[in-house]
Write a protein that holds these residues in place. Structure first.
Motif, PDB file in Angstrom:
ATOM      1  N   UNK A 161       0.826  -1.203   0.000  1.00  0.00           N
ATOM      2  CA  UNK A 161       0.000   0.000   0.000  1.00  0.00           C
ATOM      3  C   UNK A 161       0.863   1.257   0.000  1.00  0.00           C
ATOM      4  N   UNK A 162       0.388   2.256  -0.719  1.00  0.00           N
ATOM      5  CA  UNK A 162       1.082   3.544  -0.787  1.00  0.00           C
ATOM      6  C   UNK A 162       0.660   4.401   0.403  1.00  0.00           C
ATOM      7  N   UNK A 163       1.624   5.055   1.012  1.00  0.00           N
ATOM      8  CA  UNK A 163       1.356   5.976   2.116  1.00  0.00           C
ATOM      9  C   UNK A 163       1.099   7.358   1.526  1.00  0.00           C
ATOM     10  N   UNK A 164      -0.168   7.648   1.213  1.00  0.00           N
ATOM     11  CA  UNK A 164      -0.499   8.919   0.589  1.00  0.00           C
ATOM     12  C   UNK A 164      -0.238  10.102   1.515  1.00  0.00           C
ATOM     13  N   UNK A 165      -0.434   9.896   2.813  1.00  0.00           N
ATOM     14  CA  UNK A 165      -0.129  10.973   3.753  1.00  0.00           C
ATOM     15  C   UNK A 165       1.348  11.347   3.685  1.00  0.00           C
ATOM     16  N   UNK A 166       2.208  10.335   3.660  1.00  0.00           N
ATOM     17  CA  UNK A 166       3.644  10.596   3.603  1.00  0.00           C
ATOM     18  C   UNK A 166       4.022  11.283   2.300  1.00  0.00           C
TER      19      UNK A 166
END
Length: 446
Positions: A345-350
């Motif tokens: 999963x991609x960490x969109x927040x980061x």
């Protein structure tokens, strides 16, 4: 190398090793009955591969992304020259072909495109992309020897296309206007995984089962299956995770990059309920490096934009998301190294925090669900047009068009509309939202 290794190194070796990488070397045919060959080139896409991506599901996906680029170009002054279309991890080249075909309907914008730049680590996929975009022209080494070049087919608008396998060699010319697509790119970048303990963060490492080691096993395992065994095998996976008993350089640095991780160290772990297991988090430093560089590129350019579409949570750090995919099935990521696609999963927040932290000259919009983004871009109307036109009059074609639409925007079982997210990085402009993120087309008629 002997002993446990970081998960990121395991992923890198499995995906891009020069001798055994999933994307870089031939591998056993996952469906031998479909071919007389026992090995396949590194093209994992489609029904005969391991998975199908959105551009392969329907041309409408690429058309919507092409329209998004058009709306950004319109809203950023309609530059007459120096536009560079970029794609990171371009798959078979289908997405870029659909984007170019779509932009071809807008001659003023298409004529401003100076070149297409593709970042691709796989030699086999570069050849596939060249056939799609350039026909039989093939790839030729660039003069500086750092990449490859070709000529875009006339029916896609002509021009030049360049390939690079290393971002370091991609030109960052600040006089150009880059419009960048990253579809299912960040999910394939290596991650480090960490688990909260009473002594701070400890890194989850990968080791071979044959190694004798006193290190304890982690409380939770990163796997997409309910067992550590491959669904097609009765033997244990050759590799598994263990928990480092002492801090590693990565565990001392990466979790502390984002303050939101600190409270996770204090979660209760005295009960056996799933919600009280020690917290685990995943961090991709290479993703942070990429988004920082992209942010600075956009900030220093006269115009441009970045659109990321990938899967992952919108509001928290990913955890236990590493998965293996083989022959369209989820398998253990430790089952067949080099022959299984790995993603997380991609960490969109980061990505969002790092983008704005890297440069004050950009702003971030999203993430929003893919379904919402595509609907706002007009995919439903496009589907209805195709369904009514000759394209949709063939036997079963209309049904296939509607099914493709439902799969791309649907939020129920089998739908990609809520699982995938869209994130935009644009030059700072006072918070004006892009189209697809709640904004409207700006810049006047063509």
């Amino acid at each position: 190398m002997n002993g446990p290794i970081p998960l990121a190194l395991y992923m890198k070796q499995c995906l891009t090793s020069a001798t055994h990488g999933y994307y870089t070397t031939p591998r056993p045919n996952p469906n031998p009955s479909s071919s007389s060959s026992t090995s396949t080139p590194p093209d994992p896409f489609g029904a005969t591969g391991d998975f199908i991506t959105s551009p392969e599901i329907s041309q409408m996906f690429g058309e919507m992304l092409g329209l998004w680029i058009l709306t950004e170009w319109l809203g950023q002054g309609r530059r007459k020259e120096g536009v560079v279309l970029m794609e990171l991890g371009p798959g078979r080249g289908t997405l870029m072909a659909d984007v170019l075909r779509t932009l071809g309907a807008f001659p003023e914008m298409r004529s401003a495109v100076e070149k297409v730049v593709l970042l691709e680590a796989s030699g086999g996929l570069r050849e596939t992309q060249a056939k799609v975009l350039c026909g039989d022209g093939g790839l030729k080494k660039t003069e500086d020897g750092n990449g490859w070049g070709g000529s875009v087919r006339a029916e896609l608008g002509g021009g030049i296309v360049e390939w690079y396998e290393d971002w370091e060699f991609v030109s960052k010319d600040t006089s150009k206007s880059p419009y960048i697509l990253a579809h299912e790119f960040f999910d394939a970048l290596p991650i480090h995984a960490f688990q909260a303990t009473g002594s701070g963060w400890r890194e989850l490492l990968v080791t071979h089962r044959s190694l004798s080691t006193p290190l304890p096993s982690p409380t939770t395992l990163i796997t997409s299956t309910s067992t550590s065994k491959s669904p097609t095998s009765t033997s244990p996976d050759p590799f598994h995770l263990i928990l480092s008993p002492t801090p590693t350089p990565y565990s001392q640095l990466l979790p502390n990059l984002f303050p939101r991780h600190a409270p996770l160290l204090n979660l209760p772990t005295t009960t056996t309920t799933p919600t009280s297991l020690p917290a685990t988090i995943e961090i991709s430093p290479l993703s942070l490096t990429f988004i920082s560089s992209l942010s600075r590129m956009l900030s220093s350019s006269p115009s441009g934009a970045l659109l990321i579409i990938d899967f992952g949570p919108s509001s928290h750090t990913p955890s236990n998301s590493l998965r293996g995919i083989r022959n369209h099935n989820l398998v253990s990521p430790f089952s067949h190294p080099g022959n299984v696609d790995l993603s997380a999963d991609v960490d969109f927040l980061a990505l969002a925090e790092t983008a704005v932290g890297a440069s004050e000259g950009v702003e971030v919009h999203g993430p929003v669900e893919q379904g919402r983004f595509l609907e706002e871009m007009g995919m439903r109307e496009r589907m209805e047009v195709l369904d009514r036109s000759g394209v949709g009059k063939g036997e079963g074609e209309g049904r296939r068009i509607r099914e493709a639409f439902d799969r791309l925007v649907g939020r129920g079982r089998g739908g990609m509309g809520s699982v995938y997210k869209a994130l935009a990085v644009v030059k700072e402009r006072g918070g004006r939202r892009p189209v697809g993120f709640g904004g409207e087309v700006d810049g006047g008629k063509m």
